[in-house]
Design a protein around this motif. Structure first.
Motif, PDB file in Angstrom:
ATOM      1  N   PRO A 112      -1.604 -10.681  14.841  1.00 27.92           N
ATOM      2  CA  PRO A 112      -1.990  -9.597  15.606  1.00 27.92           C
ATOM      3  C   PRO A 112      -2.604  -8.590  14.582  1.00 27.92           C
ATOM      4  CG  PRO A 112       0.273  -9.768  15.082  1.00 27.92           C
ATOM      5  CD  PRO A 112      -0.315 -10.983  14.822  1.00 27.92           C
ATOM      6  N   ASN A 113      -3.280  -7.420  14.954  1.00 33.19           N
ATOM      7  CA  ASN A 113      -3.766  -6.462  14.197  1.00 33.19           C
ATOM      8  C   ASN A 113      -2.600  -5.944  13.081  1.00 33.19           C
ATOM      9  OD1 ASN A 113      -5.222  -4.923  17.112  1.00 33.19           O
ATOM     10  ND2 ASN A 113      -6.104  -5.855  15.418  1.00 33.19           N
ATOM     11  N   GLY A 114      -2.994  -5.645  11.854  1.00 32.86           N
ATOM     12  CA  GLY A 114      -2.331  -5.396  11.028  1.00 32.86           C
ATOM     13  C   GLY A 114      -1.066  -6.207  10.386  1.00 32.86           C
ATOM     14  N   ALA A 115      -1.391  -7.488  10.816  1.00 27.85           N
ATOM     15  CA  ALA A 115      -0.432  -8.705  10.286  1.00 27.85           C
ATOM     16  C   ALA A 115      -0.460  -8.827   8.798  1.00 27.85           C
ATOM     17  CB  ALA A 115      -0.694  -9.921  11.199  1.00 27.85           C
ATOM     18  N   GLY A 116      -1.638  -8.669   8.279  1.00 31.69           N
ATOM     19  CA  GLY A 116      -1.966  -8.648   6.762  1.00 31.69           C
ATOM     20  C   GLY A 116      -3.198  -9.683   6.554  1.00 31.69           C
ATOM     21  N   LYS A 117      -3.834 -10.137   7.672  1.00 29.42           N
ATOM     22  CA  LYS A 117      -4.785 -11.097   7.530  1.00 29.42           C
ATOM     23  C   LYS A 117      -5.757 -10.783   6.282  1.00 29.42           C
ATOM     24  CE  LYS A 117      -5.900 -11.106  11.894  1.00 29.42           C
ATOM     25  NZ  LYS A 117      -4.979 -10.179  12.517  1.00 29.42           N
ATOM     26  N   HIS A 164      -8.151 -13.324  15.858  1.00 27.04           N
ATOM     27  CA  HIS A 164      -7.191 -12.740  17.020  1.00 27.04           C
ATOM     28  C   HIS A 164      -7.202 -13.817  18.042  1.00 27.04           C
ATOM     29  CE1 HIS A 164      -8.486  -8.539  15.785  1.00 27.04           C
ATOM     30  NE2 HIS A 164      -7.259  -9.066  15.113  1.00 27.04           N
ATOM     31  N   GLN A 196     -15.385  -8.150   6.957  1.00 26.06           N
ATOM     32  CA  GLN A 196     -15.466  -7.515   8.188  1.00 26.06           C
ATOM     33  C   GLN A 196     -16.532  -6.552   8.186  1.00 26.06           C
ATOM     34  OE1 GLN A 196     -11.939  -5.899   9.943  1.00 26.06           O
ATOM     35  NE2 GLN A 196     -10.822  -7.830   9.619  1.00 26.06           N
ATOM     36  N   GLU A 219     -12.501 -12.750  10.828  1.00 22.29           N
ATOM     37  CA  GLU A 219     -12.923 -12.244  11.982  1.00 22.29           C
ATOM     38  C   GLU A 219     -14.336 -12.545  12.437  1.00 22.29           C
ATOM     39  OE1 GLU A 219     -10.934  -8.667  13.325  1.00 22.29           O
ATOM     40  OE2 GLU A 219      -9.126  -9.381  12.162  1.00 22.29           O
ATOM     41  N   ARG A 275      -9.474  -7.877  -4.023  1.00 25.99           N
ATOM     42  CA  ARG A 275      -8.027  -7.106  -3.914  1.00 25.99           C
ATOM     43  C   ARG A 275      -7.021  -7.442  -4.854  1.00 25.99           C
ATOM     44  NH1 ARG A 275      -7.480  -2.934  -0.642  1.00 25.99           N
ATOM     45  NH2 ARG A 275      -9.238  -3.178   0.840  1.00 25.99           N
ATOM     46  N   TYR A 325       0.977  -1.094  -0.097  1.00 29.04           N
ATOM     47  CA  TYR A 325      -0.119  -0.036   0.016  1.00 29.04           C
ATOM     48  C   TYR A 325       0.852   1.095  -0.136  1.00 29.04           C
ATOM     49  CZ  TYR A 325      -4.112  -3.042   1.332  1.00 29.04           C
ATOM     50  OH  TYR A 325      -5.044  -4.098   1.427  1.00 29.04           O
ATOM     51  N   ARG A 380       4.372   0.662   0.959  1.00 27.36           N
ATOM     52  CA  ARG A 380       4.686  -0.260   1.992  1.00 27.36           C
ATOM     53  C   ARG A 380       4.187  -1.449   2.136  1.00 27.36           C
ATOM     54  NH1 ARG A 380       2.266  -0.952   7.389  1.00 27.36           N
ATOM     55  NH2 ARG A 380       0.270  -0.010   6.564  1.00 27.36           N
ATOM     56  N   VAL A 384       2.717  -5.093   2.974  1.00 31.72           N
ATOM     57  CA  VAL A 384       2.099  -5.554   3.817  1.00 31.72           C
ATOM     58  C   VAL A 384       1.925  -6.890   4.101  1.00 31.72           C
ATOM     59  CG1 VAL A 384       0.927  -3.311   4.575  1.00 31.72           C
ATOM     60  CG2 VAL A 384      -0.125  -5.092   2.968  1.00 31.72           C
ATOM     61  N   THR A 417      -5.867  -8.526   4.309  1.00 38.07           N
ATOM     62  CA  THR A 417      -5.682  -8.271   2.806  1.00 38.07           C
ATOM     63  C   THR A 417      -5.149  -9.606   2.246  1.00 38.07           C
ATOM     64  OG1 THR A 417      -4.234  -6.300   3.765  1.00 38.07           O
ATOM     65  CG2 THR A 417      -3.507  -7.135   1.628  1.00 38.07           C
TER      66      THR A 417
END
Ligand code: ATP
Length: 302
Positions: free
Chosen positions: A52-57, A202, A98, A170, A68, A28, A31, A33, A59
């Motif tokens: 964890p949050n932001g790990a790329g799950k 999570h 989500q 999730e 995507r 992105y 960056r 990810v 995406t």
């Protein structure tokens, strides 16, 4: 080619792989990810992507769903590249994302009846309502549902078309413990019926309860894939030996606790080592180590 003939499998793709990913990259704005991810999901298994949050799950799952784009790597889902697959492929997958796609003005039953039209052989609405424990709320407007009820409606919409492969991003966020357990029962039922499930979570307990295999994702890479009971087997071999000496707690982290105990007993001829305990990491500690939240130096007293 006639309808009776099947296309030869692409090189290296096993017939029982519902998902095969090699070297997936997603950026992105420069960056990275998802950073060269490899992933196989076998047909008929429940696979949990844990991280964890932001790990790329999300995406990763969205690339597999075909919603995507990706910047690199090979992706095969149910034998096709999601970036190019068409309507027939989409009908074979179910998605619980989500965010909700359900409108607010309709009732729960009206919503399910409405979306049933998009599927060739939808699960009957009454059956779906029972499956997700929403029968009592069938006449309630979607706008009036609690967060957990809305989540269950989304799950119902995801399984309505009897997908071969179900993506659950999730799925139990916002559900109370009773709804969560009933949802776990639903996933077990889908698995028993042969549905492949790829879920992100999570929650360690959810992954341990539901998944045949868990993939731990950290900073866009899979750091381990294993059945829940075998997750972090190497880390679990490390034991912490604690005892009290001169009024202070001493600690050694070691792969050979027996040797440490031998030394300790030799140093305490009376046979009693004050405050002696030997512990191994539990699943949560293993997970935290895998995702880099803790680093345990080995072999040094602390
Ligand atoms: N559309 C986007 N534009 C820019 N950055 C994004 C976008 N979507 C996600 N990201 C970033 O990519 C990284 C991975 O996000 P992703 O949602 O895939 O992680 P996740 O593991 O699903 O996290 P969570 O558990 O919080 O849902 C995060 O740092 C996030 O901020």
């Amino acid at each position: 080619m006639t309808a009776m003939q099947t296309a030869p499998a692409a090189a290296g793709v096993r017939d029982d792989d519902a998902v095969r990913v090699r070297g997936l990259v997603k950026r992105y704005g420069g960056r990275t990810v998802v950073d060269g991810l490899d992933l196989d999901v076998r047909r008929g298994e429940v696979f949990a992507l844990l991280g964890p949050n932001g790990a790329g799950k999300t995406t990763t799952v969205e690339v597999l769903e075909g919603v995507r784009t990706r910047d690199g790597g090979e992706v095969t889902v149910l034998g096709e590249d999601p970036a190019r697959a068409g309507r027939a492929w989409r009908d074979r997958t179910g998605v619980v994302g989500q965010t909700t796609g359900a409108g607010n003005a309709l009732t729960v039953r009206e919503t399910l009846d409405h979306f049933a039209r998009y599927h060739a052989t939808p699960v009957p609405t009454a059956e779906l309502l029972a499956d997700v424990a929403l029968a009592e709320s069938a006449g309630t407007r979607v706008s009036r549902l609690s967060g957990g009820q809305r989540r269950r409606l989304e799950v119902a919409l995801g399984i309505q078309g009897r997908p071969e492969l179900l993506f659950l991003d999730e799925p139990t966020t916002g559900m109370d413990p009773v709804a969560r357990r009933s949802f776990w029962g639903l996933v077990r039922g889908l698995r028993a019926a042969g549905t492949t499930v790829l879920l992100t979570t999570h929650y360690l307990d959810e992954a341990a309860e539901l998944a045949d295999r868990v993939g731990v994702l950290a900073a866009g890479r899979l750091v381990e894939v294993a059945p829940p009971a075998e997750l972090g087997a190497d880390l679990r071999r490390v034991a912490t030996v604690r005892w009290t000496e001169d009024g202070a707690v001493r600690e050694v982290v070691t792969r050979e606790p027996a040797a440490v105990l031998r030394d300790l007993l030799a140093a305490h001829p009376a046979g009693e080592v004050p405050g002696l305990t030997v512990t191994r990491p539990d699943l949560e500690e293993v997970y935290l180590s895998l995702v880099g939240a803790t680093a345990t130096p080995e072999g040094e007293p602390r």
